[in-house]
Design a protein around this motif. Structure first.
Motif, mmCIF file in Angstrom:
data_model
loop_
_atom_site.group_PDB
_atom_site.id
_atom_site.type_symbol
_atom_site.label_atom_id
_atom_site.label_comp_id
_atom_site.label_asym_id
_atom_site.label_seq_id
_atom_site.Cartn_x
_atom_site.Cartn_y
_atom_site.Cartn_z
ATOM 1 N N LEU A 141 11.661 6.554 -18.331
ATOM 2 C CA LEU A 141 10.787 5.741 -17.478
ATOM 3 C C LEU A 141 10.534 6.083 -16.095
ATOM 4 C CD1 LEU A 141 11.168 1.851 -18.618
ATOM 5 C CD2 LEU A 141 9.288 3.381 -19.217
ATOM 6 N N ALA A 142 10.896 7.214 -15.590
ATOM 7 C CA ALA A 142 10.970 7.438 -14.176
ATOM 8 C C ALA A 142 9.376 7.778 -14.086
ATOM 9 C CB ALA A 142 11.719 8.455 -13.742
ATOM 10 N N PRO A 143 8.645 7.305 -13.098
ATOM 11 C CA PRO A 143 7.493 7.379 -12.840
ATOM 12 C C PRO A 143 6.887 8.700 -12.241
ATOM 13 C CG PRO A 143 8.113 5.939 -11.251
ATOM 14 C CD PRO A 143 9.314 6.247 -12.178
ATOM 15 N N ASP A 144 5.641 9.160 -12.646
ATOM 16 C CA ASP A 144 5.307 10.531 -11.704
ATOM 17 C C ASP A 144 5.113 9.869 -10.368
ATOM 18 O OD1 ASP A 144 5.579 11.833 -14.048
ATOM 19 O OD2 ASP A 144 3.293 11.423 -14.560
ATOM 20 N N THR A 145 5.066 11.240 -9.759
ATOM 21 C CA THR A 145 4.771 10.879 -8.186
ATOM 22 C C THR A 145 3.633 10.203 -7.895
ATOM 23 O OG1 THR A 145 5.921 13.067 -7.593
ATOM 24 C CG2 THR A 145 4.525 11.990 -5.892
ATOM 25 N N ASP A 146 2.545 10.389 -8.717
ATOM 26 C CA ASP A 146 1.237 9.525 -8.307
ATOM 27 C C ASP A 146 1.318 8.313 -8.806
ATOM 28 O OD1 ASP A 146 1.123 10.301 -11.172
ATOM 29 O OD2 ASP A 146 -0.671 11.265 -10.689
ATOM 30 N N GLN A 147 2.305 8.194 -9.515
ATOM 31 C CA GLN A 147 2.612 6.685 -10.069
ATOM 32 C C GLN A 147 3.170 5.767 -9.282
ATOM 33 O OE1 GLN A 147 4.002 7.749 -13.910
ATOM 34 N NE2 GLN A 147 2.441 6.697 -14.904
ATOM 35 N N LEU A 148 4.019 6.301 -8.165
ATOM 36 C CA LEU A 148 5.116 5.461 -7.363
ATOM 37 C C LEU A 148 4.364 4.452 -6.319
ATOM 38 C CD1 LEU A 148 7.513 8.226 -6.101
ATOM 39 C CD2 LEU A 148 7.711 6.268 -7.669
ATOM 40 N N SER A 149 3.151 4.797 -6.063
ATOM 41 C CA SER A 149 2.326 3.715 -5.365
ATOM 42 C C SER A 149 2.163 2.436 -6.083
ATOM 43 C CB SER A 149 0.954 4.276 -4.638
ATOM 44 O OG SER A 149 0.206 4.605 -5.862
ATOM 45 N N GLN A 150 2.069 2.426 -7.430
ATOM 46 C CA GLN A 150 2.069 1.046 -8.280
ATOM 47 C C GLN A 150 3.288 0.659 -8.732
ATOM 48 O OE1 GLN A 150 -0.351 2.615 -11.535
ATOM 49 N NE2 GLN A 150 -1.849 3.449 -9.988
ATOM 50 N N ALA A 151 4.359 1.312 -8.186
ATOM 51 C CA ALA A 151 5.583 1.004 -8.648
ATOM 52 C C ALA A 151 6.414 -0.144 -7.820
ATOM 53 C CB ALA A 151 6.505 2.237 -8.721
ATOM 54 N N ARG A 152 5.550 -0.751 -6.644
ATOM 55 C CA ARG A 152 6.317 -1.496 -5.758
ATOM 56 C C ARG A 152 5.986 -2.819 -6.080
ATOM 57 N NH1 ARG A 152 8.487 1.302 -1.561
ATOM 58 N NH2 ARG A 152 7.651 3.522 -1.434
ATOM 59 N N HIS A 153 5.630 -3.235 -7.151
ATOM 60 C CA HIS A 153 5.504 -4.663 -7.763
ATOM 61 C C HIS A 153 6.743 -5.201 -8.057
ATOM 62 C CE1 HIS A 153 4.499 -8.097 -10.297
ATOM 63 N NE2 HIS A 153 3.153 -7.917 -9.792
ATOM 64 N N PRO A 154 6.972 -6.538 -7.366
ATOM 65 C CA PRO A 154 8.162 -7.012 -7.463
ATOM 66 C C PRO A 154 8.899 -7.058 -9.066
ATOM 67 C CG PRO A 154 6.766 -8.366 -6.238
ATOM 68 C CD PRO A 154 6.117 -7.371 -6.821
ATOM 69 N N MET A 155 7.993 -6.786 -10.048
ATOM 70 C CA MET A 155 8.573 -7.072 -11.455
ATOM 71 C C MET A 155 8.804 -5.729 -12.010
ATOM 72 S SD MET A 155 8.608 -10.617 -12.466
ATOM 73 C CE MET A 155 8.292 -10.675 -14.083
ATOM 74 N N SER A 156 8.380 -4.698 -11.037
ATOM 75 C CA SER A 156 8.833 -3.324 -11.624
ATOM 76 C C SER A 156 9.735 -2.476 -10.937
ATOM 77 C CB SER A 156 7.592 -2.655 -11.935
ATOM 78 O OG SER A 156 6.697 -2.506 -10.641
ATOM 79 N N VAL A 157 9.761 -2.947 -9.480
ATOM 80 C CA VAL A 157 10.617 -1.868 -8.681
ATOM 81 C C VAL A 157 12.153 -1.693 -8.950
ATOM 82 C CG1 VAL A 157 11.195 -3.916 -7.069
ATOM 83 C CG2 VAL A 157 10.817 -1.633 -6.156
ATOM 84 N N ASP A 158 12.651 -2.737 -9.621
ATOM 85 C CA ASP A 158 14.142 -2.619 -9.664
ATOM 86 C C ASP A 158 14.193 -1.622 -11.064
ATOM 87 O OD1 ASP A 158 15.638 -4.099 -7.566
ATOM 88 O OD2 ASP A 158 14.817 -5.821 -8.787
ATOM 89 N N ILE A 159 13.329 -1.931 -12.016
ATOM 90 C CA ILE A 159 13.269 -1.123 -13.261
ATOM 91 C C ILE A 159 13.250 0.463 -13.025
ATOM 92 C CG2 ILE A 159 12.286 -0.669 -15.390
ATOM 93 C CD1 ILE A 159 11.880 -3.604 -15.542
ATOM 94 N N LEU A 160 11.947 0.683 -11.986
ATOM 95 C CA LEU A 160 11.737 2.015 -11.864
ATOM 96 C C LEU A 160 12.425 2.811 -10.871
ATOM 97 C CD1 LEU A 160 7.873 1.601 -12.080
ATOM 98 C CD2 LEU A 160 9.218 2.400 -13.695
ATOM 99 N N GLY A 161 13.065 1.948 -9.914
ATOM 100 C CA GLY A 161 14.293 2.562 -9.153
ATOM 101 C C GLY A 161 15.350 3.047 -10.039
ATOM 102 N N ALA A 162 15.871 2.089 -10.767
ATOM 103 C CA ALA A 162 16.899 2.669 -11.867
ATOM 104 C C ALA A 162 16.459 3.656 -12.604
ATOM 105 C CB ALA A 162 17.156 1.494 -12.621
ATOM 106 N N ALA A 163 15.286 3.863 -13.029
ATOM 107 C CA ALA A 163 14.810 4.954 -13.825
ATOM 108 C C ALA A 163 14.936 6.305 -13.026
ATOM 109 C CB ALA A 163 13.525 4.610 -14.281
#
Length: 208
Positions: free
Chosen positions: A59-81
């Motif tokens: 689930l690790a996001p691509d670099t260009d997706q990181l700007s969208q990864a800071r939503h409170p409901m996704s940041v912990d999940i994507l940080g762990a990924a």
């Protein structure tokens, strides 16, 4: 969202292919109802099953997706990924400007993912604070089962992992022992086995 919670219990019981199918059906129902939470449910359900399978790095996001990864409901999940994928700098940057969700129904679920990132990053200061906050949930059922469709292991298991990182082996053993009992009560045999393995590792380390 599916009202019978069948996806949650399939996941609990380790029927992961069935859980994935049922989660997909729940998301489709939400989409037909024009729910505003389709995106978050999709991410959370995928993350919970992938984490159980040991494949969260997918689930690790691509670099260009990181700007969208800071939503409170996704940041912990994507940080762990990101941390699971070995992209530690990205995980640190993503988590640096965020705090765990404080809502009592959401905190145990998302703290499970944040803890995975913190452990991978060997961030003991954050681990200590997270451990203290999560301690109130040490006897709780698998996170998410009470009110949400998505489930993850009991907070007791996460507390055990954090305690290991912090060098608190006796407390870790207590938490893993409790996690086994909770998982067995909920027929979550995969998670019970996971906690048993962690407990055996602690006991072996203490003996040696």
């Amino acid at each position: 969202m599916a009202r019978d919670r069948s996806e949650s219990f399939a996941h609990l019981e380790g029927r992961l292919d069935d859980a994935e199918r049922r989660y997909a059906e729940a998301v489709d129902t939400m989409r037909r109802q024009a729910s505003l939470h389709v995106g978050s449910m999709t991410l959370q359900s995928r993350a919970s099953v992938l984490a159980t399978r040991g494949r969260l790095a997918e689930l690790a996001p691509d670099t260009d997706q990181l700007s969208q990864a800071r939503h409170p409901m996704s940041v912990d999940i994507l940080g762990a990924a990101l941390a699971a994928a070995g992209r530690h700098d990205g995980a640190r940057a993503l988590l640096a400007d965020s705090v765990p969700l404080s809502h009592p129904l959401l905190f145990p679920l998302f703290s499970t993912f944040r803890a995975q990132a913190v452990i991978a990053l060997d961030d003991r200061e954050t681990a200590d604070a997270l451990y203290a906050s999560l301690l109130a949930y040490r006897d709780s059922p698998p996170a998410g089962i009470a009110n949400l469709a998505v489930v993850v292991p009991p907070a007791a298991h996460t507390l055990g992992e954090l305690a290991v990182l912090l060098g608190r082996h006796e407390r870790a053993a207590e938490h893993f022992t409790r996690a086994v009992a909770i998982a067995e009560h909920w027929h979550a045999t995969r998670w019970a086995a996971q906690s048993r393995t962690a407990l055996a590792a602690i006991r072996s380390a203490v003996i040696t």
